[in-house]
Design an enzyme around this catalytic site. Structure first.
Site, PDB file in Angstrom:
ATOM      1  N   ASP A 249       0.916   5.686 140.042  1.00 42.08           N
ATOM      2  CA  ASP A 249      -0.119   6.698 139.921  1.00 42.08           C
ATOM      3  C   ASP A 249      -0.429   7.182 141.336  1.00 42.08           C
ATOM      4  OD1 ASP A 249      -2.026   8.392 138.865  1.00 42.08           O
ATOM      5  OD2 ASP A 249      -2.948   6.861 137.614  1.00 42.08           O
ATOM      6  N   GLU A 456     -17.185  14.292 131.106  1.00 40.41           N
ATOM      7  CA  GLU A 456     -16.293  13.163 130.854  1.00 40.41           C
ATOM      8  C   GLU A 456     -14.922  13.542 131.393  1.00 40.41           C
ATOM      9  OE1 GLU A 456     -15.842  12.329 126.687  1.00 40.41           O
ATOM     10  OE2 GLU A 456     -15.623  14.425 126.140  1.00 40.41           O
TER      11      GLU A 456
END
Length: 717
Positions: A249, A456
């Site tokens: 990542d 979110e």
């Protein structure tokens, strides 16, 4: 459905042999340059530069105009794996079209390649997790089916070439908290690891033949995921036989020494990652690999192996040759965001909608309504259409836009934002009197509430207002509930539309308003797709891929990765709205259901029956099959089969769903999945077989028992 994405293994073997030969000709510095996401050109060998970083979570992202499909959680709500493959195919079609155009103009920067870092197949174990809307929900089986079929669509069906490369992420055991992810250690039992967190990855690797896997930021049981020997080598490579490449990542390698504190600095961190199976660095620390090899911390043969993996992927895509020999080279740019794609997107938006409550008011008849009140901060909020990791559409249709287009000029639309999305009412933003006036003048009130990707999302996303992207609770934020109560107090029928990427606790709404539907983040055509449901052009067919809880207080600690008390598989209380639940405007009946055998065989068992649309409207039903092992300490009935059928009013069809032997297996404390002797219940219907679903639908679920006299170790899926 088992399928090999490349039917020409000889061709793939040739790619790998050619890649190995090419990698052997590179100097150490050149090998290092190929392990960074901005892979450098090597002119002396005719190797072009390539940028590995591209995104396509729900459409080609961050590279200009493209179709913005509903967010992944919404696509999961279709409960339609065939449709997910169709969406994946559309994404890679646009991806190739844009790539062809970009290559023509020598544009090869970030977000311009064919390696898409999608799908996100992490399990949405806690509804507070900000990135949960990137996933396919809380269930390993549903996530597996959606993930595999999206990969099929993205990677294509050609015998020798990948249309684009998909990437299963984030491996593994990753689901928040976002503000701790760079240092967080997810402690997980072997049972939960293999029962919940690994099955979707297993399916994507073994069945989906996914080309890439991305490691997670967090650690698992003390080992950072992007340098985790057990995950990346023992499980992924050795146990599962993964043949593609592994990427970190982005900037996760620096977390080894800055967050997890398992290394002393960059040199040790890159050695840990490379030695434990990470081939590609999204970040810049792999520049240190040359020094790491020179100091004996990494063997150069391991570097050569990593480069071979990477070159093989590029050859499968056809990007290592001077001439594009793939069958995708002629896909024209004009297909991007075309009328054809827009129509598919509108269909997707309507298929995602889950009808949670309906007292009979829906579908609305516009010809009988003189005035419709549309209220709420998400009514005209473009941001609430798209979620995150999105592209740029040439047209955005908000809920307000869609309603206006659907009713035409004969019905008046009155609109009020009502309140801010999340801030409490203050004098200069007070719209309460306006809300009351709109309601008083309207025949029906449509309240558009919920969240958007500013509330979110991922840690570090611009505009996150809550807990680095995570939600502090499941409540409607700000003054939204107050506005909804004002609308209800008007005495007019109220339809609540929720736009969010996760479950919200709305018990008051369930008790009081006339109808409730959730549209998730429905994409650029979301307003049209939801209007198609509101006004009866289509019947709702979505099902919940997550549990809607009654209160935040029911949830275990956010940092507790044990599955005890989590999701429909392990929760003990009734849900507000259960996983798998969703209403329709029509009705379906099940008949003549039976099993191919009443004793479990090595080939499993096949469930078959007849499905009839007994209502007055055309519609679709997802046949869901659940299995419960009838012994102490086992999970609740779990989804193990599904198939969607579209039926015209009065039409019937036969259905047949095979349940392989592995569907009856459960993992023991060592993580070994076994089928044990005993009795298993099988349930068949349009929802899960819990008490709350039957209460909400007024229907019972067909079930029977099957006996197993064998003990067998089985695969994860």
């Amino acid at each position: 459905m088992k399928k090999e994405l490349t039917k020409n293994p000889e061709k793939i073997a040739q790619y790998r042999e050619r890649a190995k030969e090419l990698a052997s000709q590179l100097t150490l510095e050149e090998k290092t340059s190929q392990t960074l996401y901005e892979a450098a050109a090597i002119d002396r060998l005719g190797i072009r530069s390539y940028n590995w970083w591209n995104e396509a979570l729900h459409g080609v992202a961050r590279a200009g105009t493209a179709t913005v499909f509903p967010q992944a959680i919404g696509l999961a709500a279709t409960f339609d794996e065939d449709f997910l493959e169709k969406i994946g195919d559309a994404i890679s079609t646009e991806g190739r079209a844009k790539y062809n155009m970009q290559q023509k103009y020598h544009d090869a920067g970030r977000y311009k390649g064919l390696t898409f870092w999608t799908p996100n197949i992490n399990i949405f174990r806690d509804p507070r997790w900000g990135r949960g809307h990137e996933t396919f929900g809380e269930d390993p089986y549903l996530t597996s089916r959606m993930g595999v079929r999206l990969i099929f669509g993205i990677q294509g069906h050609d015998e020798s070439y990948l249309k684009a490369a998909a990437c299963a992420k984030h491996f593994a055991v990753h689901s928040g908290p976002e503000d701790l992810r760079h240092e967080f250690n997810a402690e997980v039992s072997e049972q939960d690891l293999y029962e919940t967190y690994l099955p979707a990855f297993y399916a994507c690797v073994r069945e989906g033949q996914v080309e890439a896997v991305m490691g997670a930021y967090n650690a698992v049981n003390g080992e950072p995921c992007c340098g985790n020997h057990r995950l990346l080598i023992d499980i992924l490579r050795k146990d599962w036989g993964f043949q593609g490449h592994v990427t970190s990542d982005c900037w996760a390698i620096k977390d080894f020494h800055q967050g997890h504190m398992v290394t002393s600095g960059p040199l040790e961190s890159v050695a840990l990652a490379m030695n434990n199976g990470c081939d590609l660095n999204c970040g810049n620390l792999f520049h240190y690999l040359t020094e790491a090899v020179e100091k004996g911390m990494v063997d150069e043969s391991r570097m050569e192996e990593a480069v071979t993996n990477l070159f093989t992927s590029r050859m499968k895509l056809g990007t290592m040759d001077k001439e594009d020999l793939t069958p995708f080279r002629d896909i024209p740019y004009e297909i991007v965001d075309s009328n054809e794609m827009r129509a598919l997107n509108r269909e997707a938006a309507s298929k995602c909608v889950v009808l949670l409550k309906n007292d009979g008011i829906l579908p609305l008849n516009a010809s009988k309504l003189k005035t419709i009140g549309v209220i709420g901060p998400n009514a005209d909020n473009r941001k609430a259409l798209v979620g995150n990791y999105e592209g740029t559409s040439s047209e955005y249709v908000t809920i307000l836009d869609g309603i206006r287009a659907a009713v035409g000029e004969n019905t008046r639309i009155l609109y009020s934002e009502g309140c801010h999305l999340f801030k409490e009412i203050i004098p200069r933003t007070d719209r309460r009197s306006e809300v009351q006036a709109v309601c008083a003048a309207s025949d029906v009130v449509i309240c558009c509430l919920g969240l958007d990707a500013g509330l979110e999302g991922e840690e570090g996303d611009q505009g996150n207002e809550f807990a680095s992207g995570d939600k502090p609770n499941l409540n409607l934020p700000g003054s939204q509930l107050e506005i909804l109560k004002l609308a209800y107090a008007s005495g007019k029928p109220v339809v609540l539309i929720l736009l969010s990427g996760s479950a919200l606790a709305i018990p008051w709404a369930q008790e009081h308003v006339s109808a409730i539907l959730t549209g998730w983040y429905p994409g650029a055509q979301g307003g049209n797709g939801i209007a198609d449901i509101l006004f009866g052009k289509k019947s709702p067919e979505g099902r919940l891929p997550v549990t809607f809880y009654k209160t935040t207080e029911e949830l275990p600690s956010f940092t507790d990765y044990s599955m005890k008390g989590r999701t429909y598989r392990y929760m003990e209380q009734d849900a507000l709205y259960p996983f798998g639940y969703g209403l329709s405007y029509t009705d379906f009946s099940y008949s003549d259901i039976g099993l191919s055998a009443m004793t479990l065989t090595e080939n499993g068992v096949t469930v078959s029956g007849t499905l009839t649309n007994t209502g007055a409207m055309d519609g679709a039903e997802t046949v869901q099959v659940y299995i419960k092992a009838k012994r102490e300490g086992t999970p609740n009935a779990q989804l193990k089969g599904l198939k969607k059928y579209f039926l015209k009013a009065g039409e019937c069809t036969s259905f047949s769903i095979n349940l392989p032997l592995s569907a009856f297996g459960l993992c023991d404390e060592t993580g070994t999945k076994k089928v044990l002797p005993g009795t298993y219940e099988i349930f068949v219907g349009g929802t899960q077989p819990d008490r709350r679903s039957m209460e909400l639908t007024g229907k019972s679920i067909w079930h029977t028992e099957i006996f197993s006299d064998m003990e067998a170790e089985v695969a994860l899926m």
